[in-house]
Motif scaffolding. Sequence first.
Motif, PDB file in Angstrom:
ATOM      1  N   ARG A 287      65.907-124.631-121.342  1.00  0.00           N
ATOM      2  CA  ARG A 287      67.279-124.706-121.943  1.00  0.00           C
ATOM      3  C   ARG A 287      67.634-126.014-121.866  1.00  0.00           C
ATOM      4  NH1 ARG A 287      70.499-119.390-121.705  1.00  0.00           N
ATOM      5  NH2 ARG A 287      68.978-117.687-122.305  1.00  0.00           N
ATOM      6  N   PHE A 288      68.131-126.861-122.962  1.00  0.00           N
ATOM      7  CA  PHE A 288      68.651-128.154-123.016  1.00  0.00           C
ATOM      8  C   PHE A 288      69.498-128.483-124.189  1.00  0.00           C
ATOM      9  CE2 PHE A 288      64.821-128.021-125.510  1.00  0.00           C
ATOM     10  CZ  PHE A 288      65.250-128.758-126.455  1.00  0.00           C
ATOM     11  N   ASP A 289      70.509-129.548-123.864  1.00  0.00           N
ATOM     12  CA  ASP A 289      71.074-130.085-124.917  1.00  0.00           C
ATOM     13  C   ASP A 289      70.419-131.403-125.589  1.00  0.00           C
ATOM     14  OD1 ASP A 289      72.946-128.193-124.111  1.00  0.00           O
ATOM     15  OD2 ASP A 289      74.180-129.474-122.852  1.00  0.00           O
ATOM     16  N   ALA A 290      70.491-131.456-126.917  1.00  0.00           N
ATOM     17  CA  ALA A 290      69.894-132.816-127.240  1.00  0.00           C
ATOM     18  C   ALA A 290      70.501-132.985-128.712  1.00  0.00           C
ATOM     19  CB  ALA A 290      68.177-132.433-127.644  1.00  0.00           C
ATOM     20  N   GLU A 291      70.200-134.027-129.282  1.00  0.00           N
ATOM     21  CA  GLU A 291      70.656-134.442-130.514  1.00  0.00           C
ATOM     22  C   GLU A 291      69.528-133.619-131.619  1.00  0.00           C
ATOM     23  OE1 GLU A 291      72.932-136.869-131.496  1.00  0.00           O
ATOM     24  OE2 GLU A 291      73.707-137.044-129.621  1.00  0.00           O
ATOM     25  N   PRO A 292      70.135-133.434-132.692  1.00  0.00           N
ATOM     26  CA  PRO A 292      69.346-132.690-133.838  1.00  0.00           C
ATOM     27  C   PRO A 292      68.228-133.288-134.195  1.00  0.00           C
ATOM     28  CG  PRO A 292      71.662-132.291-134.087  1.00  0.00           C
ATOM     29  CD  PRO A 292      71.670-133.179-133.053  1.00  0.00           C
ATOM     30  N   SER A 293      68.441-134.589-134.385  1.00  0.00           N
ATOM     31  CA  SER A 293      67.230-135.569-134.877  1.00  0.00           C
ATOM     32  C   SER A 293      66.238-135.763-133.829  1.00  0.00           C
ATOM     33  CB  SER A 293      67.962-136.989-135.284  1.00  0.00           C
ATOM     34  OG  SER A 293      68.560-137.610-133.956  1.00  0.00           O
ATOM     35  N   ALA A 294      66.578-135.504-132.347  1.00  0.00           N
ATOM     36  CA  ALA A 294      65.349-135.632-131.621  1.00  0.00           C
ATOM     37  C   ALA A 294      64.402-134.473-131.471  1.00  0.00           C
ATOM     38  CB  ALA A 294      65.968-135.457-130.110  1.00  0.00           C
TER      39      ALA A 294
ATOM     40  N   MET B  64      76.228-138.522-133.852  1.00  0.00           N
ATOM     41  CA  MET B  64      76.149-137.017-133.949  1.00  0.00           C
ATOM     42  C   MET B  64      76.245-136.386-132.601  1.00  0.00           C
ATOM     43  SD  MET B  64      73.350-135.114-136.214  1.00  0.00           S
ATOM     44  CE  MET B  64      73.433-135.749-137.806  1.00  0.00           C
ATOM     45  N   SER B  65      76.767-135.151-132.372  1.00  0.00           N
ATOM     46  CA  SER B  65      77.095-134.602-131.398  1.00  0.00           C
ATOM     47  C   SER B  65      75.968-133.624-131.107  1.00  0.00           C
ATOM     48  CB  SER B  65      78.125-133.659-131.315  1.00  0.00           C
ATOM     49  OG  SER B  65      78.004-132.585-132.147  1.00  0.00           O
ATOM     50  N   LYS B  66      75.613-133.441-129.437  1.00  0.00           N
ATOM     51  CA  LYS B  66      74.462-132.807-129.036  1.00  0.00           C
ATOM     52  C   LYS B  66      74.497-131.367-129.342  1.00  0.00           C
ATOM     53  CE  LYS B  66      72.967-136.027-125.741  1.00  0.00           C
ATOM     54  NZ  LYS B  66      72.207-136.163-124.287  1.00  0.00           N
ATOM     55  N   LYS B  67      73.538-130.708-129.673  1.00  0.00           N
ATOM     56  CA  LYS B  67      73.712-129.432-129.546  1.00  0.00           C
ATOM     57  C   LYS B  67      72.861-128.402-128.497  1.00  0.00           C
ATOM     58  CE  LYS B  67      73.969-128.328-134.600  1.00  0.00           C
ATOM     59  NZ  LYS B  67      73.052-127.698-135.954  1.00  0.00           N
ATOM     60  N   LYS B  68      73.007-127.165-128.282  1.00  0.00           N
ATOM     61  CA  LYS B  68      72.408-126.619-127.206  1.00  0.00           C
ATOM     62  C   LYS B  68      70.781-125.855-127.972  1.00  0.00           C
ATOM     63  CE  LYS B  68      76.188-125.663-124.692  1.00  0.00           C
ATOM     64  NZ  LYS B  68      75.960-126.420-123.331  1.00  0.00           N
TER      65      LYS B  68
ATOM     66  N   ALA C 284      63.208-138.010-121.142  1.00  0.00           N
ATOM     67  CA  ALA C 284      62.751-139.224-121.804  1.00  0.00           C
ATOM     68  C   ALA C 284      63.094-139.312-123.353  1.00  0.00           C
ATOM     69  CB  ALA C 284      61.162-139.526-121.678  1.00  0.00           C
ATOM     70  N   LEU C 285      63.047-138.131-123.740  1.00  0.00           N
ATOM     71  CA  LEU C 285      63.703-138.275-125.422  1.00  0.00           C
ATOM     72  C   LEU C 285      65.082-138.057-125.567  1.00  0.00           C
ATOM     73  CD1 LEU C 285      60.856-136.144-126.882  1.00  0.00           C
ATOM     74  CD2 LEU C 285      61.070-138.483-127.145  1.00  0.00           C
ATOM     75  N   GLY C 286      65.861-138.062-124.392  1.00  0.00           N
ATOM     76  CA  GLY C 286      67.440-138.091-124.542  1.00  0.00           C
ATOM     77  C   GLY C 286      67.796-136.808-124.317  1.00  0.00           C
ATOM     78  N   ALA C 287      67.267-135.755-123.876  1.00  0.00           N
ATOM     79  CA  ALA C 287      67.649-134.384-123.856  1.00  0.00           C
ATOM     80  C   ALA C 287      68.368-134.215-122.400  1.00  0.00           C
ATOM     81  CB  ALA C 287      66.646-133.375-123.855  1.00  0.00           C
ATOM     82  N   GLU C 288      69.338-133.379-122.010  1.00  0.00           N
ATOM     83  CA  GLU C 288      69.936-133.081-120.898  1.00  0.00           C
ATOM     84  C   GLU C 288      69.453-131.583-120.614  1.00  0.00           C
ATOM     85  OE1 GLU C 288      74.243-133.511-121.152  1.00  0.00           O
ATOM     86  OE2 GLU C 288      73.904-135.422-121.940  1.00  0.00           O
ATOM     87  N   ILE C 289      68.724-131.445-119.422  1.00  0.00           N
ATOM     88  CA  ILE C 289      67.951-130.086-119.222  1.00  0.00           C
ATOM     89  C   ILE C 289      68.976-129.396-118.397  1.00  0.00           C
ATOM     90  CG2 ILE C 289      66.275-128.909-117.795  1.00  0.00           C
ATOM     91  CD1 ILE C 289      64.926-130.839-119.952  1.00  0.00           C
ATOM     92  N   GLU C 290      69.171-128.007-118.833  1.00  0.00           N
ATOM     93  CA  GLU C 290      70.038-127.336-118.254  1.00  0.00           C
ATOM     94  C   GLU C 290      69.456-126.271-117.357  1.00  0.00           C
ATOM     95  OE1 GLU C 290      72.990-123.991-120.453  1.00  0.00           O
ATOM     96  OE2 GLU C 290      73.069-126.051-121.471  1.00  0.00           O
ATOM     97  N   SER C 291      68.491-125.559-117.617  1.00  0.00           N
ATOM     98  CA  SER C 291      67.800-124.728-116.877  1.00  0.00           C
ATOM     99  C   SER C 291      66.198-124.688-117.258  1.00  0.00           C
ATOM    100  CB  SER C 291      68.423-123.384-116.785  1.00  0.00           C
ATOM    101  OG  SER C 291      68.166-122.842-117.873  1.00  0.00           O
ATOM    102  N   THR C 292      65.343-124.389-116.508  1.00  0.00           N
ATOM    103  CA  THR C 292      64.109-123.958-116.718  1.00  0.00           C
ATOM    104  C   THR C 292      63.569-122.625-115.995  1.00  0.00           C
ATOM    105  OG1 THR C 292      63.407-125.196-114.844  1.00  0.00           O
ATOM    106  CG2 THR C 292      63.238-126.410-116.781  1.00  0.00           C
ATOM    107  N   GLU C 293      62.531-122.056-116.766  1.00  0.00           N
ATOM    108  CA  GLU C 293      62.169-120.758-116.293  1.00  0.00           C
ATOM    109  C   GLU C 293      60.708-120.320-116.485  1.00  0.00           C
ATOM    110  OE1 GLU C 293      63.662-115.986-116.807  1.00  0.00           O
ATOM    111  OE2 GLU C 293      64.325-117.498-117.840  1.00  0.00           O
TER     112      GLU C 293
END
Length: 140
Positions: free
Chosen positions: A66-73, A1-5, A34-43
């Motif tokens: 804001r991050f990118d992750a698999e929907p199942s995560a 599956m592809s990652k969503k924003k 740690a759960l596989g997300a890619e962090i885009e930004s924090t505020e």
Amino acid sequence: MSKKKYEALVIFSAAVRDDGLEAAVGRFADELKALGAEIESTEALGRRTFARTLAKRDAGLYAKVRFDAEPSAIAKMRERFRLYEDTFRIQFRTRNLRVEAAKAKDDARRAAYLASVEAKAAAAAAAAESAAEPAGEPAL
């Protein structure tokens, strides 16, 4: 599956101090990684008062990640963060990229307009200043 924003709005409990908010947001982002997300930004949004008392609390410290992750995560993230005492509430939502692009375009247009207004005001002030100066030496 592809990652969503995604975007997470996190409300930390009052146990987290104002000066420790950045550290708490960093720990939250590390857990997402740690759960596989890619962090885009924090505020860090700071302390805000609730509209009404929630669970005997009247305020919380807000942060947005804001991050990118698999929907199942997302379900795993909800379960993991439910156990943390620092986090009071967490809301995950998918990001609408068309809306974000439209907001960015609107912000750029607004910034360009404000810059042109400031430039016109500076030019008018310079013209008024040069008109007020005498052309030659003052007569005695």
